[in-house]
Scaffold this motif. Structure first.
Motif, PDB file in Angstrom:
ATOM      1  N   UNK A 114      14.947   4.433  17.424  1.00 49.23           N
ATOM      2  CA  UNK A 114      14.292   5.245  15.977  1.00 49.23           C
ATOM      3  C   UNK A 114      12.825   4.817  16.332  1.00 49.23           C
ATOM      4  N   UNK A 115      11.791   4.879  15.688  1.00 47.72           N
ATOM      5  CA  UNK A 115      10.359   4.877  16.309  1.00 47.72           C
ATOM      6  C   UNK A 115       9.499   5.720  15.385  1.00 47.72           C
ATOM      7  N   UNK A 116       8.887   4.774  14.714  1.00 46.08           N
ATOM      8  CA  UNK A 116       7.263   5.434  14.256  1.00 46.08           C
ATOM      9  C   UNK A 116       6.304   6.614  14.486  1.00 46.08           C
ATOM     10  N   UNK A 117       6.410   5.706  15.939  1.00 44.38           N
ATOM     11  CA  UNK A 117       5.365   6.219  16.663  1.00 44.38           C
ATOM     12  C   UNK A 117       5.231   7.320  17.401  1.00 44.38           C
ATOM     13  N   UNK A 118       4.340   8.444  18.160  1.00 46.46           N
ATOM     14  CA  UNK A 118       4.383   9.765  18.502  1.00 46.46           C
ATOM     15  C   UNK A 118       4.376   9.329  20.322  1.00 46.46           C
ATOM     16  N   UNK A 119       6.276   9.150  20.527  1.00 43.54           N
ATOM     17  CA  UNK A 119       6.566   9.433  21.613  1.00 43.54           C
ATOM     18  C   UNK A 119       5.552   9.959  22.932  1.00 43.54           C
ATOM     19  N   UNK A 120       4.940  11.057  22.303  1.00 44.80           N
ATOM     20  CA  UNK A 120       4.793  12.031  23.088  1.00 44.80           C
ATOM     21  C   UNK A 120       3.161  11.061  23.813  1.00 44.80           C
ATOM     22  N   UNK A 121       2.945  10.404  23.871  1.00 46.06           N
ATOM     23  CA  UNK A 121       1.900   9.744  23.925  1.00 46.06           C
ATOM     24  C   UNK A 121       1.900   8.701  24.291  1.00 46.06           C
ATOM     25  N   UNK A 122       2.802   7.901  24.258  1.00 45.65           N
ATOM     26  CA  UNK A 122       2.943   6.341  24.878  1.00 45.65           C
ATOM     27  C   UNK A 122       2.680   6.059  26.195  1.00 45.65           C
ATOM     28  N   UNK A 123       3.038   7.385  27.318  1.00 44.48           N
ATOM     29  CA  UNK A 123       3.245   6.660  28.362  1.00 44.48           C
ATOM     30  C   UNK A 123       1.460   6.614  29.134  1.00 44.48           C
ATOM     31  N   UNK A 124       0.431   8.163  27.982  1.00 44.36           N
ATOM     32  CA  UNK A 124      -0.625   7.293  28.481  1.00 44.36           C
ATOM     33  C   UNK A 124      -1.597   6.357  27.665  1.00 44.36           C
ATOM     34  N   UNK A 125      -0.475   5.231  27.043  1.00 45.38           N
ATOM     35  CA  UNK A 125      -1.808   3.882  26.687  1.00 45.38           C
ATOM     36  C   UNK A 125      -2.059   4.658  25.419  1.00 45.38           C
ATOM     37  N   UNK A 126      -1.382   5.970  24.596  1.00 43.87           N
ATOM     38  CA  UNK A 126      -1.561   6.238  23.003  1.00 43.87           C
ATOM     39  C   UNK A 126      -0.926   5.771  22.092  1.00 43.87           C
ATOM     40  N   UNK A 127      -1.464   4.990  21.215  1.00 46.23           N
ATOM     41  CA  UNK A 127      -0.025   4.428  20.267  1.00 46.23           C
ATOM     42  C   UNK A 127      -0.876   5.325  18.727  1.00 46.23           C
TER      43      UNK A 127
ATOM     44  N   UNK B 191      12.570   0.932  18.124  1.00 47.80           N
ATOM     45  CA  UNK B 191      12.747   0.876  19.979  1.00 47.80           C
ATOM     46  C   UNK B 191      11.788  -0.014  20.643  1.00 47.80           C
ATOM     47  N   UNK B 192      10.654  -0.648  20.283  1.00 47.65           N
ATOM     48  CA  UNK B 192      10.127  -1.926  20.687  1.00 47.65           C
ATOM     49  C   UNK B 192       9.143  -2.440  19.676  1.00 47.65           C
ATOM     50  N   UNK B 193       8.497  -3.078  19.358  1.00 47.83           N
ATOM     51  CA  UNK B 193       7.479  -3.946  18.515  1.00 47.83           C
ATOM     52  C   UNK B 193       6.371  -3.072  18.668  1.00 47.83           C
ATOM     53  N   UNK B 194       5.318  -2.815  19.337  1.00 46.69           N
ATOM     54  CA  UNK B 194       4.365  -1.513  19.980  1.00 46.69           C
ATOM     55  C   UNK B 194       4.928  -0.398  20.157  1.00 46.69           C
ATOM     56  N   UNK B 195       5.853   0.061  19.474  1.00 46.23           N
ATOM     57  CA  UNK B 195       6.098   1.417  19.095  1.00 46.23           C
ATOM     58  C   UNK B 195       6.665   1.546  17.895  1.00 46.23           C
ATOM     59  N   UNK B 196       6.988   0.607  16.948  1.00 39.65           N
ATOM     60  CA  UNK B 196       6.812   1.042  15.764  1.00 39.65           C
ATOM     61  C   UNK B 196       5.868  -0.071  14.800  1.00 39.65           C
TER      62      UNK B 196
END
Ligand SMILES: [Zn+2]
Length: 459
Positions: free
Chosen positions: A151-164, A200-205
């Protein structure tokens, strides 16, 4: 007259993880139903009526390993992403959570869970997408499964591009999914399944989302699993976003306490370490993944500060024996010495009773103690690399392997015998897992999985 034992294991050297009697030579372990009813010496079993005897001479008996942090589906990345970046979710060019279909998740999750079980884990604490489908598939192996939604509230489709980018709607949907998972499966499979929440993690939430998770975990009385301080990138991102370290933020939102299981805890200030220790969090320590990813853990300081350290295999492999060895080595690297603070019994504790404590299950898991659940592992010690075993726990930790496991009993049921799973078709699981991984990589990257380009044979 007392009821007969269902199983009596005879003749093993038992490493119990129970401080009252840590080692028993020529042990007898009695099981009735799903419980341990005898853990003692040979004479104790005289005259007891038994339905089945397991002759375990030449074996080591241990409690089942409590593997406190896994992503079973990530068997897909085995041998690939370890050399591409430090965690698949942040690595470009690999399949990500949103790429994976439910069927693929089941095939891959079952593969990892099978591996973990064959290597002596009797419970895995797993977090990933499609948990509603992987949880029952894993339970079918006979394994105990503590599961949580990703669970998270980040848009995960961009995280690997360093966009939160945070989206309240995503957070609400994912949190609702976690609550539904809890309603459906907590206590299912005769109590072998349980469910907690896993932001999931503190940067993705976002901070607000973590506050919502805190509210819900208190409402349901469950533990929380997260990744904390797992990279320099996360620390920088959270500092920029919230003006504090990830550990400070976790404390600020109310999650930093003994109900928190925090994976990795690598990039921490002295103050973070002191806070985490004083709060009595459990650190899910995955030393092999940490060191392979280029991070030296701070587990010595965390232990001294009061944190509970529990071992985990995390991604891509499931051998807790190997992880005990890496934990010991990384502890000694931090100490710059071989001293009494890190020994074989310490890491064995972290893989068994210490991890059970982290899950809130020290009362019924983690040691061979009368009254606890009958989760028992037998290692075949009649092998060259385990001979002589003058100090059985030292021999197991320093030269043992998961593949030395002969027998696994979960909840009083033999789920691995002669090193083979008893309830499922291993060959089918392996074939389907391989096919799912190949299909997934091919769909996502446009070619069959090949690994880093510089390793390919010159044509
Ligand atoms: Zn992880």
């Amino acid at each position: 007259m007392t009821e007969p034992f269902d199983i009596l294991i005879r003749g093993a050297t038992a490493l119990t993880s129970d401080p009252a009697q840590p080692m028993i030579e020529d042990a007898v372990i009695g099981i009735r139903g799903d419980r341990l009813v005898m853990v003692g010496r040979a004479l104790d079993a005289d005259g007891v009526e038994v339905r089945r005897v397991i002759d375990a001479r030449g074996h080591l008996a241990t409690p089942g390993f409590v593997n406190i942090h896994t992503h079973a589906v990530l068997s897909l990345a085995r041998g690939m992403t370890e050399d591409m970046g430090w965690a698949p979710a942040y690595t470009p060019g690999v399949p990500h959570v949103y790429d994976i279909s439910e069927d693929e998740a089941v095939a891959l999750g079952r593969l990892s869970a099978l591996e973990a079980m064959l290597f002596g884990s009797t419970i895995i604490n797993d977090m990933y997408v499609h948990a509603h489908a992987t949880l029952p598939a894993i339970a079918e192996l006979g394994l105990r499964i503590s599961s949580s939604a990703w669970i998270h509230d980040v848009d995960f489709t961009q995280v690997h591009n360093k966009v939160w980018q945070y989206d309240r709607k995503i957070g609400e949907d994912r949190l609702r999914y976690g609550i539904d998972l809890h309603a459906r499966f907590n206590g299912a499979f005769d109590g072998r399944a349980s469910v907690m929440f896993a932001p999931h993690a503190i940067d993705t939430c976002s901070a607000d989302f973590l506050r919502d998770v805190n509210t819900e975990r208190r409402r349901f009385g469950v533990r929380v699993m997260t990744h904390l301080a797992q990279s320099y990138m996360e620390v920088e991102q959270v500092k920029e976003r919230d003006g504090m370290t990830p550990t400070e933020l976790v404390e600020e939102v109310g999650l930093l306490d003994d109900g928190l299981i925090a994976a990795h805890c690598l990039v921490m200030t002295e103050s973070d370490i002191a806070r985490a220790g004083a709060a009595g969090i459990t650190v899910a320590h995955a030393p092999k993944v940490n060191l392979t990813g280029g991070y030296l853990p701070v587990t010595s300081k965390l232990r001294r500060a009061g944190a509970n350290i529990a071992l985990a295999t995390d991604n891509m492999h499931g051998d807790m024996v190997e992880n005990m060895r890496w934990a010991l080595a990384s502890g000694r690297l931090q100490e710059r010495a071989v001293n009494d603070f890190w020994g074989a019994p310490d890491v064995f504790h972290m893989a068994t009773l210490g991890a059970a404590k982290g899950l809130g299950r020290a009362h019924d898991l983690g040691s061979l103690t009368v009254g606890k659940k009958a989760d028992v592992v037998l290692f075949d010690a009649r092998r060259a690399h385990l001979t002589p075993a003058f100090n059985p726990i030292g021999t197991l930790v320093h030269t043992g392997h998961g593949r030395d496991v002969a027998t696994v009993i979960v909840d009083g049921r033999v789920v691995v015998e002669n090193g083979r799973a008893t309830l499922v078709d291993e060959e089918r699981i392996r074939t389907e897992g391989r096919a799912a991984a190949r299909q997934l990589w091919t769909r996502v990257t446009g070619q069959p999985p090949v690994g880093p380009a510089r390793w390919q044979a010159a044509s």
